[in-house]
Scaffold this motif. Structure first.
Motif, PDB file in Angstrom:
ATOM      1  N   GLY A   1      -1.540   8.741  -5.241  1.00 26.90           N
ATOM      2  CA  GLY A   1      -2.496   8.348  -6.272  1.00 26.90           C
ATOM      3  C   GLY A   1      -2.597   9.380  -7.375  1.00 26.90           C
ATOM      4  O   GLY A   1      -1.732  10.244  -7.525  1.00 26.90           O
TER       5      GLY A   1
ATOM      6  N   ASP B   1       9.170   4.379   2.025  1.00 25.48           N
ATOM      7  CA  ASP B   1       8.432   4.727   3.242  1.00 25.48           C
ATOM      8  C   ASP B   1       9.164   5.814   4.039  1.00 25.48           C
ATOM      9  O   ASP B   1      10.356   5.687   4.333  1.00 25.48           O
TER      10      ASP B   1
ATOM     11  N   PHE C   1       0.854  -1.179   0.000  1.00 26.27           N
ATOM     12  CA  PHE C   1       0.000   0.000   0.000  1.00 26.27           C
ATOM     13  C   PHE C   1       0.900   1.243   0.000  1.00 26.27           C
ATOM     14  O   PHE C   1       1.930   1.271   0.684  1.00 26.27           O
ATOM     15  N   VAL C   2       0.507   2.295  -0.753  1.00 30.22           N
ATOM     16  CA  VAL C   2       1.227   3.564  -0.699  1.00 30.22           C
ATOM     17  C   VAL C   2       0.210   4.697  -0.797  1.00 30.22           C
ATOM     18  O   VAL C   2      -0.778   4.598  -1.538  1.00 30.22           O
ATOM     19  N   ASN C   3       0.422   5.755  -0.030  1.00 36.94           N
ATOM     20  CA  ASN C   3      -0.549   6.863   0.022  1.00 36.94           C
ATOM     21  C   ASN C   3      -0.313   7.900  -1.077  1.00 36.94           C
ATOM     22  O   ASN C   3      -0.332   9.113  -0.852  1.00 36.94           O
TER      23      ASN C   3
ATOM     24  N   MET D   1      -6.486   8.679  -4.136  1.00 38.11           N
ATOM     25  CA  MET D   1      -5.661   9.028  -2.981  1.00 38.11           C
ATOM     26  C   MET D   1      -4.574   7.997  -2.666  1.00 38.11           C
ATOM     27  O   MET D   1      -3.569   8.326  -2.048  1.00 38.11           O
ATOM     28  N   ASN D   2      -4.781   6.725  -3.065  1.00 32.00           N
ATOM     29  CA  ASN D   2      -3.864   5.651  -2.696  1.00 32.00           C
ATOM     30  C   ASN D   2      -3.628   4.724  -3.888  1.00 32.00           C
ATOM     31  O   ASN D   2      -4.372   4.771  -4.873  1.00 32.00           O
ATOM     32  N   SER D   3      -2.614   3.867  -3.738  1.00 32.00           N
ATOM     33  CA  SER D   3      -2.338   2.863  -4.770  1.00 32.00           C
ATOM     34  C   SER D   3      -1.901   1.562  -4.099  1.00 32.00           C
ATOM     35  O   SER D   3      -1.402   1.567  -2.964  1.00 32.00           O
ATOM     36  N   TRP D   4      -2.115   0.451  -4.821  1.00 30.12           N
ATOM     37  CA  TRP D   4      -1.682  -0.869  -4.362  1.00 30.12           C
ATOM     38  C   TRP D   4      -0.786  -1.477  -5.420  1.00 30.12           C
ATOM     39  O   TRP D   4      -1.092  -1.421  -6.625  1.00 30.12           O
TER      40      TRP D   4
ATOM     41  N   ARG E   1       3.793   7.107   2.873  1.00 30.59           N
ATOM     42  CA  ARG E   1       3.631   5.899   3.691  1.00 30.59           C
ATOM     43  C   ARG E   1       3.525   4.705   2.757  1.00 30.59           C
ATOM     44  O   ARG E   1       2.697   4.670   1.856  1.00 30.59           O
TER      45      ARG E   1
ATOM     46  N   ALA F   1       0.197  -4.263   2.425  1.00 31.08           N
ATOM     47  CA  ALA F   1      -1.249  -4.037   2.372  1.00 31.08           C
ATOM     48  C   ALA F   1      -1.999  -5.048   3.227  1.00 31.08           C
ATOM     49  O   ALA F   1      -3.002  -4.724   3.861  1.00 31.08           O
TER      50      ALA F   1
ATOM     51  N   ARG G   1      -2.342  -4.405   6.991  1.00 26.25           N
ATOM     52  CA  ARG G   1      -3.221  -3.304   7.392  1.00 26.25           C
ATOM     53  C   ARG G   1      -4.619  -3.811   7.770  1.00 26.25           C
ATOM     54  O   ARG G   1      -5.430  -3.076   8.289  1.00 26.25           O
TER      55      ARG G   1
END
Length: 558
Positions: A488, A540, A484-486, A521-524, A550, A554, A557
């Motif tokens: 997008g 990170d 996961f990364v914040n 907003m986010n990506s996987w 961040r 994933a 979480r």
């Protein structure tokens, strides 16, 4: 040597070319004009930008169109407002001795009412962008039934911009055309399909090889790390003090961000991207053409159709994904027989892409070292001294002040005056580059690259994989971890630029990645388990546009 008169042009047009100082036609003009003057043949003209294509179709149109009939007889369709206006300006020069000939430009971002009034006054040649032309057709403000000649200029650009349906709609609404002339710098499959569907056995005229780059351009590349890309850009600008150029970025966010940073540091630069209003765009382009701006930073979409003479350098802040896009970028310099330089800032992993572009465009690329701080200072000093010696001091208005200067500096040596002059001009500059670091990244050897390609990830991954946490792998079975990364699309990324960003940051190869799912907003990210630890540690906690990134597992979480 061939002359314009020898091509079959009439006396008024030959007079106009003479008045403009055109003595001999360019290769595309020499090949295309005799074919087009027949008036009934379809033509595909393949030539790089800046080779004289406007005259190649503009001069025959002026000869074929009936000056006495005040209705649209010829239609020129092009991708952007800038190119639309440029074509009109050039045709206005060619029709200097044809007072009854009228040309009108219709394009978006300007009053449609004023353009409708211009059309109603009577016009033989219409130059249009696709969107505005379709708007006029649907309003029944323009009648294309008597159009005999249709020109599609920069056809590949229009297709790249998504205008294929618009072009087909326009061609369907010119049912009585006698011929279609298609001009393009490259020949993608979409161009072939359009020519087969709407043209009858077109004559194909090619200047140079399709997709090849302009031989007047020196193609250079510089290898640096992802975090030093911006500093490398500054270093290259400073090392070329007379630069007048365009810097290309992948995203409008990058274009705006870099322009703001360089402006704060004293560079004459502005950005051109899709978020600008037409008024803002016109202002930026006006300043760039007048050379109030030394540099323009642009996205590929925003820069399409720009034709500015005298550009010395094109800089690829990042390489484009498409080789054709590289050809269009580099073609902004080295125009009309002049020489130019196209510089690309790359990561060590992109050597393969450079070799691929090199093979396709069929020109050699030169790897150069990023200049050191002392090299930049030396170059700036030489430039400053040359400018000083070339200053015009014949103006008599200085004369009254000479005695005061002589008195003031009577006890100061020539050497001290020069030192003071240099200190005033360069003190801050010298301080900045005093301890400048080496920004170069050395190419990996062929043997190391081969091992990496066989393994699919960097040697350091093997060390990292033993220490990294176990990831359950939600994507392609147990071999992949899901991160996961914040970041997008809201951060200005699209998929290609996002992949480039995370790979540059982590120094990993594309082969380690699986599926990437981007949200606002986010990506996987699916990634080879053995490389996951390296990517997390590299990204990170780092900063992007002032906020912390961040990145984590994933699955952990949940």
């Amino acid at each position: 040597m061939m002359t314009f008169e020898g091509l079959g042009l009439d006396e008024k047009l030959v007079q106009a070319t003479d008045a403009l100082g055109f003595t001999n036609p360019t290769p595309i003009q020499e090949k295309a004009i005799p074919v087009l003057l027949s008036g009934t043949k379809d033509l595909v003209g393949l030539a790089q930008t800046g080779t004289g294509k406007t005259a190649a179709f503009g001069l025959p149109l002026l000869q074929l169109v009936n000056e006495k009939e005040r209705f649209p007889q010829a239609l020129i369709v092009c991708p952007t407002r800038e190119l639309c206006l440029q074509i009109v300006n050039e045709i206005e020069l060619f029709k200097k001795f044809m007072p009854g000939m009228h040309v009108v430009a219709v394009y978006g971002g300007a009053s449609i009412g004023a353009q409708i009034r211009d059309l109603k006054r009577g016009v033989q040649i219409v130059v249009a962008t696709p969107g505005r032309l379709i708007d006029l057709i649907e309003r029944k403000a323009i009648n294309l039934e008597q159009i005999k000649y249709v020109v599609l200029d920069e056809a590949d650009e229009m297709l790249n911009m998504g205008f294929q349906d618009d072009i087909e709609f326009i061609l369907q609404n010119t049912p009585n055309r006698q011929s279609t002339w298609l001009f393009s710098a490259t020949m993608p499959p979409e161009i072939r399909r359009v020519s087969k569907k709407y043209m009858q056995q077109p004559v194909e005229v090619t200047v140079g090889k399709v997709n090849t780059a302009n031989k007047n351009i020196d193609h250079q590349y510089y290898i640096t790390s992802a975090q030093h890309r911006y500093e490398t850009l500054k270093r290259l600008i400073d090392f070329n003090p007379g630069i007048y150029g365009i810097i290309f970025t992948r995203t409008k966010a990058d274009a705006q961000n870099i322009a703001e940073k360089l402006t704060r540091e004293g560079y004459d630069i502005d950005a051109l991207h899709g978020d600008l209003t037409q008024q803002q765009r016109d202002k930026v382009m006006g300043e760039f053409r007048e050379k109030t701006l030394q540099l323009l930073i642009a996205t590929d979409v925003a820069a399409r159709g720009i034709d500015v003479q005298g550009i010395t350098h094109v800089i690829n802040y990042e390489l484009p994904d498409d080789v054709e896009v590289y050809t269009h970028r580099s073609g902004r310099t080295g125009r009309a027989g002049n020489t130019g330089i196209c510089m690309s800032i790359i990561h060590s992993r992109e050597i393969g892409k450079i070799r691929q572009i090199e093979r396709i465009v069929q020109v050699p690329f030169h790897k150069l070292e990023i200049p050191g701080g002392k090299d930049v200072c030396r170059k700036q000093f030489y430039h400053f001294m040359d400018n000083l010696l070339q200053l015009d001091i014949d103006d008599s208005s200085y004369e009254p002040y000479i005695p005061m200067l002589e008195e003031k500096f009577a006890d100061v040596s020539k050497e001290e005056i020069l030192k003071r002059l240099a200190a005033q001009e360069f003190k801050r500059f010298l301080k900045y580059y005093e301890n400048a670091e080496d920004l170069n990244v050395r190419e990996r050897t062929r043997e190391v690259r081969g091992r990496e390609e066989r393994s699919g990830y960097d040697r350091r991954d093997r060390k990292d994989s033993g220490r990294s946490r176990e990831y359950s792998g939600n994507g392609r079975g147990g071999d992949y971890a899901r991160l996961f990364v914040n970041l997008g699309t809201k951060d200005g990324f699209y998929k290609a630029s996002f992949l480039q960003f995370i790979l540059d940051m982590s120094d990993l190869r594309k082969e380690v990645l699986g599926r990437v799912d981007m949200k606002e907003m986010n990506s996987w990210i699916e990634i080879d388990k053995r490389a996951a630890g390296q990517m997390i540690r590299a990204i990170d906690g780092k900063k992007y546009k002032g906020r912390s990134i961040r990145m984590n597992d994933a699955d952990s979480r949940r």
